[in-house]
Design an enzyme around this catalytic site. Structure first.
Site, mmCIF file in Angstrom:
data_model
loop_
_atom_site.group_PDB
_atom_site.id
_atom_site.type_symbol
_atom_site.label_atom_id
_atom_site.label_comp_id
_atom_site.label_asym_id
_atom_site.label_seq_id
_atom_site.Cartn_x
_atom_site.Cartn_y
_atom_site.Cartn_z
ATOM 1 N N CYS A 1 0.815 -1.216 0.000
ATOM 2 C CA CYS A 1 0.000 0.000 0.000
ATOM 3 C C CYS A 1 0.851 1.271 0.000
ATOM 4 O O CYS A 1 0.489 2.266 -0.625
ATOM 5 C CB CYS A 1 -0.922 0.030 1.213
ATOM 6 S SG CYS A 1 -2.216 -1.236 1.189
ATOM 7 N N CYS B 1 -3.585 -0.998 10.303
ATOM 8 C CA CYS B 1 -3.173 -1.441 8.974
ATOM 9 C C CYS B 1 -2.972 -2.951 8.946
ATOM 10 O O CYS B 1 -3.393 -3.636 7.994
ATOM 11 C CB CYS B 1 -1.883 -0.739 8.559
ATOM 12 S SG CYS B 1 -2.095 0.986 8.067
ATOM 13 N N ARG C 1 7.695 3.550 28.543
ATOM 14 C CA ARG C 1 8.365 4.498 29.439
ATOM 15 C C ARG C 1 7.361 5.152 30.384
ATOM 16 O O ARG C 1 7.639 5.345 31.569
ATOM 17 C CB ARG C 1 9.097 5.557 28.623
ATOM 18 C CG ARG C 1 9.877 6.587 29.408
ATOM 19 C CD ARG C 1 10.964 5.965 30.260
ATOM 20 N NE ARG C 1 10.582 5.977 31.661
ATOM 21 C CZ ARG C 1 11.073 5.185 32.583
ATOM 22 N NH1 ARG C 1 11.964 4.276 32.282
ATOM 23 N NH2 ARG C 1 10.670 5.268 33.826
ATOM 24 N N CYS D 1 7.423 5.151 34.462
ATOM 25 C CA CYS D 1 7.368 6.369 35.277
ATOM 26 C C CYS D 1 6.247 6.294 36.308
ATOM 27 O O CYS D 1 6.435 6.655 37.476
ATOM 28 C CB CYS D 1 7.163 7.594 34.387
ATOM 29 S SG CYS D 1 8.642 8.124 33.505
#
Length: 283
Positions: free
Chosen positions: A101, A136, A240, A244
């Protein structure tokens, strides 16, 4: 006084006393060819709290900075090569690859990373790059969705990010995304966990200070995905975030959740004007 309150006070007192290690004034030049914007005037929506936004690259050691400046030295580029192979590999029931695509990744994905997260009109929602990749895969390729923070997904994010390196982050915050952006902003400033810390406590109030062995940055995500020397792998931004939140001793959200999507939108917008760096190298 209860333990929670005592801990919060202890942390609050410790941060101002931490050693300062200000951001450096070095220049990030990739492969001796491309100069990236790593310091710039803060975008209007954060100009009341920051005069200047600075890439996390400025808060790293000279040795770590050097790894990112040369693609042959950057350990993240191994994962980019892996994703390039996946881009051209047929997968799923529809007999398609990404290239079926989108053709050449260098042309079709140029500028994409710079504007994500963004509003998807057809779906009626804010989507991160990872969400769009899985859409997708599932709906165009008939393939299985990748784990949100898994190796395949993070490598593909890195490949797409490379095509936008040097372009300014330009994440929209108005129109249909505004309510989600506001949610993300509220999360950014909300104290949470046993330590009663917010994102802003570290990345707005205390950047430039040392907390244990880590040099606190402004927390911009223009460099994600990032290869962390600490865990020797490529890391997705919401992984991440999860770390945290966990560090505040709070119950964390799931990567891909509406909460983390909102937070990613807000945090990405704080770095508007900085160059896309991903994949970067950090401690």
């Amino acid at each position: 006084m209860n333990y929670k309150a005592l801990t919060a006070i202890a942390v609050a007192l410790s941060l101002p006393l931490s050693a300062n290690a200000d951001a450096d004034n070095d220049t990030l030049v990739l492969n001796d060819e491309q100069t990236l914007v790593t310091k710039t005037a803060a975008p209007a929506h954060v100009a009341d709290v920051l005069d200047e936004v600075m890439s996390g690259w400025h808060f790293r050691s000279d040795e770590t900075q050097a790894l990112q400046m040369d693609d042959f030295e950057n350990p993240a580029m191994v994962f980019v090569d892996k994703a390039f192979d996946a881009w051209n590999t047929v997968d799923g029931s529809e007999g398609k690859s990404c290239a079926s695509c989108h053709d050449d990744v260098e042309e079709s994905m140029a500028g994409v990373r710079a504007v994500y997260p963004k509003w998807n009109e057809e779906a009626g929602e804010v989507r991160t790059l990872a969400m769009q990749i899985n859409d997708c895969r599932e709906n165009q390729m008939g393939a299985k969705a990748w784990k949100y923070t898994g190796g395949d997904m993070t490598a593909m994010e890195a490949l797409i990010s490379v095509q936008s390196r040097g372009m300014p982050v330009n994440v929209a915050i108005d129109g249909p995304v505004q309510s989600v952006w506001e949610q993300g902003k509220e999360m950014y400033y909300a104290r949470t966990g046993q330590l009663e810390l917010s994102c802003a406590n570290c990345h707005e109030d205390s950047y430039g200070k040392m907390i244990r062995a880590d040099h606190l940055s402004q927390g911009h995500i223009n460099g994600f995905p990032t290869y962390r020397l600490k865990n020797a792998k490529l890391n997705n931004v919401q992984a991440r975030f999860k770390g945290c939140v966990r560090d505040t001793r709070a119950e964390t959200y799931k990567p891909g959740s509406s909460e983390f999507v909102a937070l990613e939108l807000y945090v990405a917008s704080r770095g508007n004007g900085l160059s896309v760096e991903g994949p970067s190298v950090r401690n």
